[in-house]
Design an enzyme around this catalytic site. Structure first.
Site, mmCIF file in Angstrom:
data_model
loop_
_atom_site.group_PDB
_atom_site.id
_atom_site.type_symbol
_atom_site.label_atom_id
_atom_site.label_comp_id
_atom_site.label_asym_id
_atom_site.label_seq_id
_atom_site.Cartn_x
_atom_site.Cartn_y
_atom_site.Cartn_z
ATOM 1 N N ASN A 1 39.823 39.979 18.606
ATOM 2 C CA ASN A 1 40.498 41.271 18.605
ATOM 3 C C ASN A 1 41.636 41.252 17.390
ATOM 4 O O ASN A 1 42.239 40.069 17.054
ATOM 5 C CB ASN A 1 41.384 41.905 19.956
ATOM 6 C CG ASN A 1 42.584 41.305 19.880
ATOM 7 O OD1 ASN A 1 43.600 41.801 19.565
ATOM 8 N ND2 ASN A 1 42.986 40.251 20.596
ATOM 9 N N PHE B 1 48.895 45.647 17.662
ATOM 10 C CA PHE B 1 50.094 46.255 18.234
ATOM 11 C C PHE B 1 49.975 47.952 18.152
ATOM 12 O O PHE B 1 50.845 48.298 17.715
ATOM 13 C CB PHE B 1 51.260 45.941 17.852
ATOM 14 C CG PHE B 1 51.740 44.280 18.211
ATOM 15 C CD1 PHE B 1 50.975 43.668 19.249
ATOM 16 C CD2 PHE B 1 52.626 43.722 17.697
ATOM 17 C CE1 PHE B 1 51.369 42.370 19.314
ATOM 18 C CE2 PHE B 1 53.294 42.589 18.001
ATOM 19 C CZ PHE B 1 52.513 41.755 18.824
ATOM 20 N N SER C 1 51.240 36.647 18.762
ATOM 21 C CA SER C 1 49.944 37.472 18.198
ATOM 22 C C SER C 1 49.372 37.485 16.567
ATOM 23 O O SER C 1 50.595 37.281 15.758
ATOM 24 C CB SER C 1 50.055 39.036 18.593
ATOM 25 O OG SER C 1 50.065 39.232 19.726
ATOM 26 N N ASN D 1 48.022 38.989 14.718
ATOM 27 C CA ASN D 1 47.547 40.574 13.944
ATOM 28 C C ASN D 1 48.690 41.169 13.367
ATOM 29 O O ASN D 1 48.400 42.151 13.012
ATOM 30 C CB ASN D 1 46.654 41.129 14.757
ATOM 31 C CG ASN D 1 45.587 40.390 15.621
ATOM 32 O OD1 ASN D 1 44.776 39.773 14.836
ATOM 33 N ND2 ASN D 1 45.173 40.505 16.739
ATOM 34 N N THR D 2 49.928 40.732 13.475
ATOM 35 C CA THR D 2 50.980 41.153 12.866
ATOM 36 C C THR D 2 51.510 40.184 11.856
ATOM 37 O O THR D 2 51.909 39.108 12.338
ATOM 38 C CB THR D 2 52.236 41.659 14.003
ATOM 39 O OG1 THR D 2 51.627 42.478 14.826
ATOM 40 C CG2 THR D 2 53.336 42.127 13.184
ATOM 41 N N LYS E 1 56.275 33.668 24.610
ATOM 42 C CA LYS E 1 54.945 33.627 24.876
ATOM 43 C C LYS E 1 54.289 33.046 23.597
ATOM 44 O O LYS E 1 54.698 33.616 22.297
ATOM 45 C CB LYS E 1 54.084 34.921 24.906
ATOM 46 C CG LYS E 1 52.725 34.785 25.022
ATOM 47 C CD LYS E 1 51.811 36.042 25.562
ATOM 48 C CE LYS E 1 50.573 36.044 25.554
ATOM 49 N NZ LYS E 1 49.714 37.211 25.998
ATOM 50 N N ASN F 1 48.546 32.615 23.680
ATOM 51 C CA ASN F 1 48.156 33.963 23.191
ATOM 52 C C ASN F 1 46.542 33.530 22.727
ATOM 53 O O ASN F 1 45.905 32.553 22.806
ATOM 54 C CB ASN F 1 48.918 34.380 22.059
ATOM 55 C CG ASN F 1 48.939 35.875 21.982
ATOM 56 O OD1 ASN F 1 48.011 36.554 21.897
ATOM 57 N ND2 ASN F 1 49.960 36.616 22.034
HETATM 58 C C1 LIG Z 1 41.870 43.162 22.989
HETATM 59 C C2 LIG Z 1 43.028 42.151 23.392
HETATM 60 C C3 LIG Z 1 44.392 42.550 23.012
HETATM 61 C C4 LIG Z 1 45.638 41.839 23.269
HETATM 62 N N1 LIG Z 1 46.789 42.210 23.405
HETATM 63 C C5 LIG Z 1 47.850 41.529 23.395
HETATM 64 C C6 LIG Z 1 49.176 42.022 23.205
HETATM 65 O O1 LIG Z 1 49.264 43.200 22.784
HETATM 66 N N2 LIG Z 1 50.116 41.220 23.301
HETATM 67 C C7 LIG Z 1 49.954 39.960 23.840
HETATM 68 O O2 LIG Z 1 51.201 39.115 24.172
HETATM 69 N N3 LIG Z 1 48.863 39.561 24.103
HETATM 70 C C8 LIG Z 1 47.582 40.032 23.833
HETATM 71 N N4 LIG Z 1 46.580 39.744 24.115
HETATM 72 C C9 LIG Z 1 46.332 38.316 24.498
HETATM 73 C C10 LIG Z 1 46.163 37.910 25.817
HETATM 74 O O3 LIG Z 1 47.213 38.736 26.500
HETATM 75 C C11 LIG Z 1 45.972 36.367 26.249
HETATM 76 O O4 LIG Z 1 46.997 35.907 25.592
HETATM 77 C C12 LIG Z 1 44.872 35.881 25.386
HETATM 78 O O5 LIG Z 1 43.724 36.919 25.542
HETATM 79 C C13 LIG Z 1 44.212 34.794 26.364
HETATM 80 O O6 LIG Z 1 43.657 34.928 27.633
HETATM 81 P P1 LIG Z 1 42.416 35.242 28.024
HETATM 82 O O7 LIG Z 1 41.641 34.226 27.592
HETATM 83 O O8 LIG Z 1 42.315 35.216 29.496
HETATM 84 O O9 LIG Z 1 41.808 36.757 27.574
HETATM 85 C C14 LIG Z 1 45.268 40.462 23.838
HETATM 86 C C15 LIG Z 1 43.988 40.105 24.175
HETATM 87 C C16 LIG Z 1 42.874 41.061 23.787
HETATM 88 C C17 LIG Z 1 41.468 40.402 24.113
#
Ligand SMILES: Cc1cc2nc3c(=O)[nH]c(=O)nc-3n(C[C@H](O)[C@H](O)[C@H](O)COP(=O)(O)O)c2cc1C
Length: 348
Positions: A118, A122, A182, A184-185, A221, A250
């Protein structure tokens, strides 16, 4: 009984990921508005299983399992997540001012590997709108507010952005998480470096005191992509600062976690963070190092690649205080929440 998600998933996965997300959210809104949803869902999801409760950072959690940030950015489906059996939900990332995020497409799936890429960037309705929604949050579910900065805010203005959101969101949630990880910022991850992190944490902790919210835990985080020395320095600053815990991890920028044969496909999607099963080993090794560095000084919330009840149990066995999932829920559906809760309850 066959898991109903096995029937729904092919339909959802035929849709472009953000359309599937919108459809799933429409169902969620419909279901949570139905009279009796809470009771029926609790019976189906195995809510209230014995031995799941735990206290972390002074808060009582009904189960260690929570929903990671990014799925319910605007706190729209809190009764629904509670009904699925989550003990906490981390809403956000919320930015102080509304912003659209990156252009679509910005989510990609690799179902064979249980992987998502992804680059949402934000997308946020802004702290004011989200705060308004939080006023109606359901009882019995812990809610965390994950905060980030707006894209156009320069590095020097980051603290002000976090503080602006903190003022609105912190009084309405059980804990706050600062997202400095994150990918992406642009520039966000630079806030993990000690010289940027120290003033950020001190600034937000100062505001917390000013607002009389000292008892409200503040988590940080982190990304899984810090080098050994960087990680050591970052965890050192975090532990000395007075924050309440670390969420790790993350998404990763490391394409090396994808099996060789599928890497070209993932690379063709372009920029973004990877999550899901292929992230599990990397995230776990980062968590183990953080646990070692923390030496019990702060609790760790395990996130990143957790995809089965066994992995969830192992993460707690490693020393994590709480767990969060996101990507595995997309691929396996709500039954996973129940399976994890049952496994943890049986293993107690
Ligand atoms: C589509 C998408 C959007 C995400 N948006 C955020 C976000 O806005 N803020 C954040 O701290 N983590 C965000 N994450 C990261 C997740 O909270 C998590 O840290 C990461 O996906 C690893 O966990 P997982 O393997 O269980 O998905 C996002 C993940 C995905 C897949």
């Amino acid at each position: 009984m066959r898991d109903p998600y096995a029937l729904i998933r092919p339909l959802l996965f035929r849709l472009e990921p953000e359309r599937a997300h919108a459809l799933a959210f429409a169902w969620g809104r419909f279901l949570q508005a139905m009279p009796g949803f809470g009771g029926a869902a609790a019976a189906l999801s195995g809510g209230g299983l014995p031995g799941l409760r735990r206290s972390v950072a002074g808060l009582d959690f009904p189960t260690p399992l929570g929903l990671a940030a990014g799925l319910d950015k605007g706190a729209e489906l809190l009764p629904f997540w509670k009904g699925l059996g989550f003990g906490h939900v981390e809403i956000g990332t919320v930015t102080p001012r509304p912003q659209p995020g990156n252009p679509q497409p910005r989510i990609f799936r690799l179902p064979e590997e249980g992987l998502l890429l992804n680059r949402m960037g934000f997308n946020s309705e802004g702290a004011e709108v989200v705060a308004r929604r939080l006023r109606d949050r359901p009882a019995g579910l812990r809610v965390g507010g994950n905060l980030g900065k707006n894209k156009e805010t320069p590095d020097e203005g980051a603290l002000e952005d976090y503080c602006a959101s903190y003022r609105l969101i912190a009084p309405l949630v059980d804990y706050v998480a600062l997202n400095v990880s994150s990918p992406n910022t642009p520039g966000l991850r630079r806030l993990q470096a000690p010289e940027a992190l120290k003033p950020l944490l001190n600034g937000v902790l100062g505001l917390r005191k000013e607002m009389g919210l000292e008892a409200r835990p503040l988590f940080l985080k982190l990304a899984p992509d810090l080098g050994q020395e960087e990680l050591e320095a970052t965890v050192g600053v975090a532990a000395a600062s007075g924050i309440s815990g670390i969420i790790a991890t993350n998404t990763t920028l490391d394409r090396g976690i994808v099996v060789q044969a599928l890497r070209p496909r993932v690379e063709a999607w372009g920029a973004g963070g990877l999550s899901g099963r292929p992230l599990a080993a990397k995230a776990r090794s980062v968590r183990l190092r953080i646990l070692e560095l923390l030496g019990g000084r702060l609790p760790l919330i395990a996130c990143g690649g957790l995809s089965s009840p066994e992995e969830a149990r192992a993460a707690l066995g490693d020393g994590a205080a709480l767990l969060q999932i996101y990507t595995a829920l997309i691929f396996q559906g709500p039954g996973l929440v129940r399976r994890i809760n049952e496994c943890l309850s049986a293993a107690r």
